[in-house]
Design a protein around this motif. Structure first.
Motif, PDB file in Angstrom:
ATOM      1  N   GLY A 140       0.739  -1.068   0.070  1.00 15.67           N
ATOM      2  CA  GLY A 140      -0.099  -0.017   0.074  1.00 15.67           C
ATOM      3  C   GLY A 140       0.870   1.102  -0.075  1.00 15.67           C
ATOM      4  O   GLY A 140       0.373   2.356  -0.321  1.00 15.67           O
ATOM      5  N   GLN A 141       2.200   1.113   0.278  1.00 17.33           N
ATOM      6  CA  GLN A 141       2.977   2.301   0.438  1.00 17.33           C
ATOM      7  C   GLN A 141       3.169   2.804  -1.063  1.00 17.33           C
ATOM      8  O   GLN A 141       3.372   4.040  -1.248  1.00 17.33           O
ATOM      9  CB  GLN A 141       4.443   1.933   1.087  1.00 17.33           C
ATOM     10  CG  GLN A 141       4.192   1.750   2.579  1.00 17.33           C
ATOM     11  CD  GLN A 141       3.548   2.813   3.416  1.00 17.33           C
ATOM     12  OE1 GLN A 141       4.219   4.065   3.070  1.00 17.33           O
ATOM     13  NE2 GLN A 141       2.586   2.596   3.855  1.00 17.33           N
ATOM     14  N   ARG A 142       2.876   2.119  -1.987  1.00 17.97           N
ATOM     15  CA  ARG A 142       3.058   2.285  -3.602  1.00 17.97           C
ATOM     16  C   ARG A 142       2.093   3.484  -3.788  1.00 17.97           C
ATOM     17  O   ARG A 142       2.355   4.475  -4.530  1.00 17.97           O
ATOM     18  CB  ARG A 142       2.831   1.211  -4.323  1.00 17.97           C
ATOM     19  CG  ARG A 142       2.446   1.369  -5.812  1.00 17.97           C
ATOM     20  CD  ARG A 142       3.629   2.293  -6.566  1.00 17.97           C
ATOM     21  NE  ARG A 142       3.322   2.526  -7.779  1.00 17.97           N
ATOM     22  CZ  ARG A 142       2.492   3.486  -8.279  1.00 17.97           C
ATOM     23  NH1 ARG A 142       2.195   4.503  -7.539  1.00 17.97           N
ATOM     24  NH2 ARG A 142       2.223   3.642  -9.615  1.00 17.97           N
ATOM     25  N   PHE A 143       0.806   3.545  -3.028  1.00 16.17           N
ATOM     26  CA  PHE A 143      -0.109   4.459  -3.242  1.00 16.17           C
ATOM     27  C   PHE A 143      -0.392   5.669  -2.363  1.00 16.17           C
ATOM     28  O   PHE A 143      -1.105   6.456  -2.423  1.00 16.17           O
ATOM     29  CB  PHE A 143      -1.444   3.669  -3.414  1.00 16.17           C
ATOM     30  CG  PHE A 143      -1.380   2.728  -4.439  1.00 16.17           C
ATOM     31  CD1 PHE A 143      -1.161   2.892  -5.765  1.00 16.17           C
ATOM     32  CD2 PHE A 143      -1.567   1.400  -4.043  1.00 16.17           C
ATOM     33  CE1 PHE A 143      -0.947   2.032  -6.575  1.00 16.17           C
ATOM     34  CE2 PHE A 143      -1.198   0.224  -4.862  1.00 16.17           C
ATOM     35  CZ  PHE A 143      -1.147   0.377  -6.460  1.00 16.17           C
ATOM     36  N   ALA A 144       0.629   5.603  -1.387  1.00 22.12           N
ATOM     37  CA  ALA A 144       0.699   6.425  -0.077  1.00 22.12           C
ATOM     38  C   ALA A 144       0.819   7.900  -0.679  1.00 22.12           C
ATOM     39  O   ALA A 144       1.920   8.224  -1.472  1.00 22.12           O
ATOM     40  CB  ALA A 144       1.315   6.192   0.952  1.00 22.12           C
ATOM     41  N   ARG A 145       0.066   8.745  -0.357  1.00 25.15           N
ATOM     42  CA  ARG A 145       0.200  10.318  -0.767  1.00 25.15           C
ATOM     43  C   ARG A 145      -0.004  11.267   0.472  1.00 25.15           C
ATOM     44  O   ARG A 145      -0.773  10.969   1.362  1.00 25.15           O
ATOM     45  CB  ARG A 145      -0.963  10.811  -1.758  1.00 25.15           C
ATOM     46  CG  ARG A 145      -0.741   9.888  -3.301  1.00 25.15           C
ATOM     47  CD  ARG A 145      -1.756  10.405  -4.225  1.00 25.15           C
ATOM     48  NE  ARG A 145      -1.552   9.919  -5.192  1.00 25.15           N
ATOM     49  CZ  ARG A 145      -2.461   9.782  -6.224  1.00 25.15           C
ATOM     50  NH1 ARG A 145      -4.021  10.346  -5.776  1.00 25.15           N
ATOM     51  NH2 ARG A 145      -2.739   9.157  -7.455  1.00 25.15           N
ATOM     52  N   LYS A 146       0.747  12.233   0.524  1.00 26.60           N
ATOM     53  CA  LYS A 146       0.602  13.174   1.429  1.00 26.60           C
ATOM     54  C   LYS A 146      -0.588  14.102   0.968  1.00 26.60           C
ATOM     55  O   LYS A 146      -0.568  14.829   0.343  1.00 26.60           O
ATOM     56  CB  LYS A 146       1.718  14.027   1.677  1.00 26.60           C
ATOM     57  CG  LYS A 146       2.919  13.180   2.279  1.00 26.60           C
ATOM     58  CD  LYS A 146       4.357  13.983   2.556  1.00 26.60           C
ATOM     59  CE  LYS A 146       5.186  13.286   3.314  1.00 26.60           C
ATOM     60  NZ  LYS A 146       6.205  13.944   3.309  1.00 26.60           N
TER      61      LYS A 146
END
Length: 157
Positions: A140-146
């Motif tokens: 899921g870190q692949r899709f993490a956005r701030k």
């Protein structure tokens, strides 16, 4: 739009043989140069229309060398024209090969990424407690956005 699938492997020995062939090509063309973007931009370009012009200029200079200044190197011009003509079929062949490799690389990468997205969605759907929580979180870190709220977002698939 049709979906192209690539189902192939590349054996290490075949990959190494291709890399060796590329090294051999570089070895046989020791005069190849690497121009900067600025240098490329500054050079006059010889395209298809200019080839006839250059050929006629070389013929005129060869048949009438008397009008040329002594500093003009006719033999160097002849070598440049001959090398250009010799490199032209190589350029066409290598360009075609590069396009094939680029297209295959793009398609295979797309297929691998699409499959990975499916795996991720299946793993998420299997729910908590199935032993996949850590893997799902890492993927899921692949899709993490701030975001402004500081909350990570995942794609809707």
């Amino acid at each position: 739009m049709s979906r192209t699938t690539v189902s192939a492997t590349l054996a290490t020995k075949d990959r190494d043989a291709v890399l060796q062939a590329i090294a051999t090509i570089k070895e046989k063309l020791p005069f190849l140069i690497d121009l900067s973007a600025e240098e490329r931009k500054a050079l006059p370009k010889m395209g298809d229309k200019s080839r006839a012009f250059v050929s006629k200029a070389l013929e005129a200079a060869t048949q009438n060398p008397d009008f040329l200044p002594r500093s003009f190197d006719l033999e160097e011009m002849r070598k440049d024209v001959q090398l250009f003509e010799a490199l032209y079929p190589l350029l066409l062949s290598l360009t075609q090969l590069q396009e094939l490799v680029d297209d295959t690389f793009l398609a295979v990468g797309s297929e691998a990424y699409a499959a990975a997205l499916q795996v991720y969605n299946y793993a998420k759907a299997s729910g908590q407690g199935s032993g996949l929580d850590t893997v799902v979180e890492e993927m899921g870190q692949r899709f993490a956005r701030k975001s402004r709220k500081g909350k990570s977002q995942e794609p809707v698939l």
